[in-house]
Scaffold this motif. Structure first.
Motif, PDB file in Angstrom:
ATOM      1  N   TYR A  44     -37.018-110.714 -92.985  1.00 41.54           N
ATOM      2  CA  TYR A  44     -36.263-111.675 -93.773  1.00 41.54           C
ATOM      3  C   TYR A  44     -34.807-111.741 -93.310  1.00 41.54           C
ATOM      4  CZ  TYR A  44     -40.213-111.542 -97.011  1.00 41.54           C
ATOM      5  OH  TYR A  44     -41.460-111.612 -97.570  1.00 41.54           O
TER       6      TYR A  44
ATOM      7  N   ASP B 237     -42.209-109.119-105.409  1.00 43.41           N
ATOM      8  CA  ASP B 237     -42.264-108.850-103.971  1.00 43.41           C
ATOM      9  C   ASP B 237     -41.096-107.933-103.608  1.00 43.41           C
ATOM     10  OD1 ASP B 237     -42.066-108.929-101.152  1.00 43.41           O
ATOM     11  OD2 ASP B 237     -42.979-110.916-101.076  1.00 43.41           O
TER      12      ASP B 237
ATOM     13  N   LYS C  25     -35.723-106.524-101.939  1.00 43.25           N
ATOM     14  CA  LYS C  25     -34.809-105.576-101.305  1.00 43.25           C
ATOM     15  C   LYS C  25     -33.988-106.248-100.203  1.00 43.25           C
ATOM     16  CE  LYS C  25     -34.484-101.028 -99.140  1.00 43.25           C
ATOM     17  NZ  LYS C  25     -33.475-101.485 -98.173  1.00 43.25           N
ATOM     18  N   SER C  26     -34.626-107.096 -99.419  1.00 40.01           N
ATOM     19  CA  SER C  26     -33.899-107.798 -98.352  1.00 40.01           C
ATOM     20  C   SER C  26     -32.835-108.716 -98.943  1.00 40.01           C
ATOM     21  CB  SER C  26     -34.875-108.606 -97.489  1.00 40.01           C
ATOM     22  OG  SER C  26     -35.760-107.747 -96.788  1.00 40.01           O
TER      23      SER C  26
ATOM     24  N   ASN D  66     -38.665-103.351-111.232  1.00 38.77           N
ATOM     25  CA  ASN D  66     -38.374-103.513-109.813  1.00 38.77           C
ATOM     26  C   ASN D  66     -36.874-103.612-109.543  1.00 38.77           C
ATOM     27  OD1 ASN D  66     -41.095-103.430-109.315  1.00 38.77           O
ATOM     28  ND2 ASN D  66     -41.351-105.643-109.138  1.00 38.77           N
TER      29      ASN D  66
ATOM     30  N   GLU E  89     -40.368-106.078-100.970  1.00 37.85           N
ATOM     31  CA  GLU E  89     -39.756-106.219 -99.649  1.00 37.85           C
ATOM     32  C   GLU E  89     -38.774-107.384 -99.637  1.00 37.85           C
ATOM     33  OE1 GLU E  89     -40.954-106.946 -94.938  1.00 37.85           O
ATOM     34  OE2 GLU E  89     -42.515-106.931 -96.487  1.00 37.85           O
ATOM     35  N   LYS E  90     -39.186-108.482-100.211  1.00 41.24           N
ATOM     36  CA  LYS E  90     -38.319-109.661-100.275  1.00 41.24           C
ATOM     37  C   LYS E  90     -37.100-109.393-101.161  1.00 41.24           C
ATOM     38  CE  LYS E  90     -40.534-113.460-100.889  1.00 41.24           C
ATOM     39  NZ  LYS E  90     -41.317-114.514-101.601  1.00 41.24           N
TER      40      LYS E  90
ATOM     41  N   ASP F 196     -37.756-116.550 -94.523  1.00 41.11           N
ATOM     42  CA  ASP F 196     -38.838-115.980 -93.723  1.00 41.11           C
ATOM     43  C   ASP F 196     -39.036-116.946 -92.560  1.00 41.11           C
ATOM     44  OD1 ASP F 196     -41.050-114.828 -92.613  1.00 41.11           O
ATOM     45  OD2 ASP F 196     -42.337-115.010 -94.373  1.00 41.11           O
TER      46      ASP F 196
END
Length: 404
Positions: A2, A81, A86-87, A134, A83-84, A47
Motif C-alpha cells: 500500500y 483489514d 496499519k499502512s 483493531n 494490513e490496510k 493499492d
C-alpha cells in the motif's frame, strides 16, 4: 504494497467515497469549505492505482508552530483489514509529523449494529467492536463510551428516521404511519385547517429569517449556535442540496377556523383566547408569519446509502406553541428526503440516556438509534499531547469549535 498519499484530487476522492457503503457528509470536501478557518488535506491509501481508504483532514494551527488534525467522522476505510489500516496509520503518522501535529483526532462513522428492537439495519461496512479492538491494537487512544451530547466533537448518539421497511422504500403515507400518534395528530390536516403551510428554500436570502427563528431555540436552551455567515457557508458549499424549511401561518385562515369552532361550541373559551392572540399578532406582524424552521442537507445522488441530515432547527414558541409546527417541518422535509430516494433522515445528536427533551421530541418519529464507536486520538507528539489533553482544558474547548 500500500502507498499513502496526500494532495488527492477532489474528483478521485469523491468517486472513492461514492463507492463506499456510507460516509458522513462531513468527509466531503464541502465540509472543509464550511470550516474555512481550518486548513484542509485530502489523503488516501492506494493499492497500485486504486484508492482503498481515504480521509478529509482538518488542520488547526496552534502556538509554537504546532497543530492538531481532526478528521470529522473519518476515516473512510475498512477497519477490519489490519494490513490496510496499519499502512494508513503509518502514512498518516509520517504526514502528521511533517507538519508538527500534536495528534490526529477522529470519530469513525461506525454505528453499533445490534441495538435491541431495531430491525432491518443496513450494512454500514464496519463492525462496532472490531473497529475499536483493531484501532486500539494499533496504538490509537479510545476516549470511551460517554453518553452526554457534548462529550466529544460530534455526538456519539444520533436518531435517524428509516425511510424503508422490510419491503423496501416507504412512501409518504407509510412514513407518517410509523410516527407516534402524538406526532401524527399535529401533521397534515391539523395544520392545513389552521392556515399553517410549509415552504422550502435554497436561497441565502432567507437566512435572516432562519437565524431569527433559531435565536428562540438559543434562548430556551441557553446555548449559542451559529451566525448567519456560518449558515451561508453551508448553503454555498452544498448548493441546492442545502435546504431551508419554514412553517408559516396565514393568520386570517387561522382566525376563521377558530371562529367557526367557537360558533360550533367547541372549546369556546380556549378558542376565543387563541383567536384574541391571533388577532393581536395579525395587527402587529401582518397576515403571514414564520413559526419554525430547519436546515437540511441532502446526500449526493451517487451515494450507496443516502442519508439526509437535519442539522439545525428553531421555533418561535412565543406565539401559537399549541400548533406544534416543528412536527410539520420534520415531516415536510422528510417527505422530500423520501422523494429524493434517501434511506435515512438523520435527526442528529441526542444524549445517550434517551431521556432529554430533545431525545423525547425525536422519539416521536420512530427513529433508529445510531450509537457510534466514539472518539480516538493518534498521538504524534507525546509531550505536547499530554500538555494539551491534561493541562490545557481551556485550549481544548477552543478546538471544539469544530462541532456542527
Amino acid at each position: 504494497m500500500y502507498q499513502f498519499k496526500t494532495g488527492i484530487d477532489e474528483n478521485e476522492y469523491r468517486a472513492f467515497l461514492a463507492e463506499n457503503a456510507y460516509h458522513s457528509f462531513m468527509q466531503l470536501p464541502e465540509w472543509a469549505q464550511v470550516k474555512d478557518n481550518w486548513g484542509k488535506e485530502l489523503c488516501g491509501i492506494f493499492d497500485g492505482e486504486k484508492m482503498v481508504g481515504a480521509a478529509l483532514l482538518l488542520i488547526r494551527k496552534l502556538p509554537l508552530g504546532k497543530c492538531i488534525i481532526y478528521s470529522p467522522h473519518g476515516f473512510v476505510i475498512d477497519y477490519s483489514d489490519m494490513e490496510k489500516l496499519k499502512s494508513f496509520t503509518d502514512g498518516l503518522k509520517k504526514y502528521a509529523k511533517s507538519i508538527s501535529a500534536i495528534s490526529v483526532k477522529f470519530d469513525p462513522f461506525v454505528p453499533k449494529e445490534n441495538i435491541e428492537g431495531q430491525e432491518n439495519m443496513p450494512d454500514f461496512g464496519n463492525k462496532f467492536d472490531d473497529t475499536i479492538k483493531n484501532l486500539t491494537s494499533l496504538g490509537y487512544i479510545h476516549h470511551g463510551f460517554g453518553k452526554e451530547l457534548g462529550d466529544y466533537f460530534q455526538p456519539r448518539f444520533n436518531m435517524a428516521i428509516p425511510l424503508f421497511d422490510e419491503n423496501g422504500a416507504v412512501d409518504k403515507k407509510a412514513l407518517l404511519k410509523t410516527f407516534s400518534k402524538g406526532a401524527r395528530s399535529y401533521i397534515g390536516n391539523y395544520h392545513k385547517n389552521r392556515g399553517v403551510y410549509f415552504e422550502c428554500s435554497a436561497s441565502t436570502e432567507d437566512l435572516p429569517e432562519f437565524v431569527r427563528l433559531l435565536s428562540f431555540t438559543e434562548q430556551r436552551q441557553n446555548i449559542r449556535l451559529r451566525n448567519e455567515e456560518y449558515f451561508k457557508k453551508i448553503m454555498d458549499a452544498y448548493g441546492d442540496r442545502a435546504k431551508l424549511y419554514f412553517a408559516k401561518i396565514h393568520l386570517p385562515t387561522y382566525i376563521d377556523y377558530l371562529q367557526k369552532s367557537i360558533d360550533k361550541g367547541e372549546n369556546a373559551e380556549k378558542n376565543q383566547a387563541l383567536k384574541n392572540e391571533a388577532q393581536s399578532v395579525l395587527a402587529t406582524r401582518g397576515e403571514t408569519i414564520a413559526l419554525s424552521t430547519g436546515l437540511i442537507i441532502l446526500p449526493r445522488k451517487e451515494e450507496r446509502i443516502k442519508i439526509a441530515e437535519y442539522l439545525y432547527a428553531g421555533a418561535d414558541t412565543s406565539v401559537f406553541p399549541n400548533l406544534s409546527t416543528p412536527n410539520g417541518v420534520v415531516y415536510a422535509s422528510a417527505c422530500d428526503a423520501v422523494d429524493y430516494g434517501c434511506d435515512y433522515y438523520n435527526l442528529g445528536g441526542i444524549d445517550g440516556d434517551l431521556k432529554s427533551p430533545l431525545a423525547v421530541f425525536k422519539k416521536k418519529f420512530s427513529p433508529h438509534i445510531f450509537e457510534f464507536v466514539g472518539e480516538f486520538d493518534l498521538v504524534i507528539d507525546k509531550l505536547f499531547y499530554f500538555g494539551f489533553e491534561k493541562l490545557l482544558p481551556k485550549a481544548k474547548k477552543l478546538i471544539k469549535a469544530i462541532h456542527k
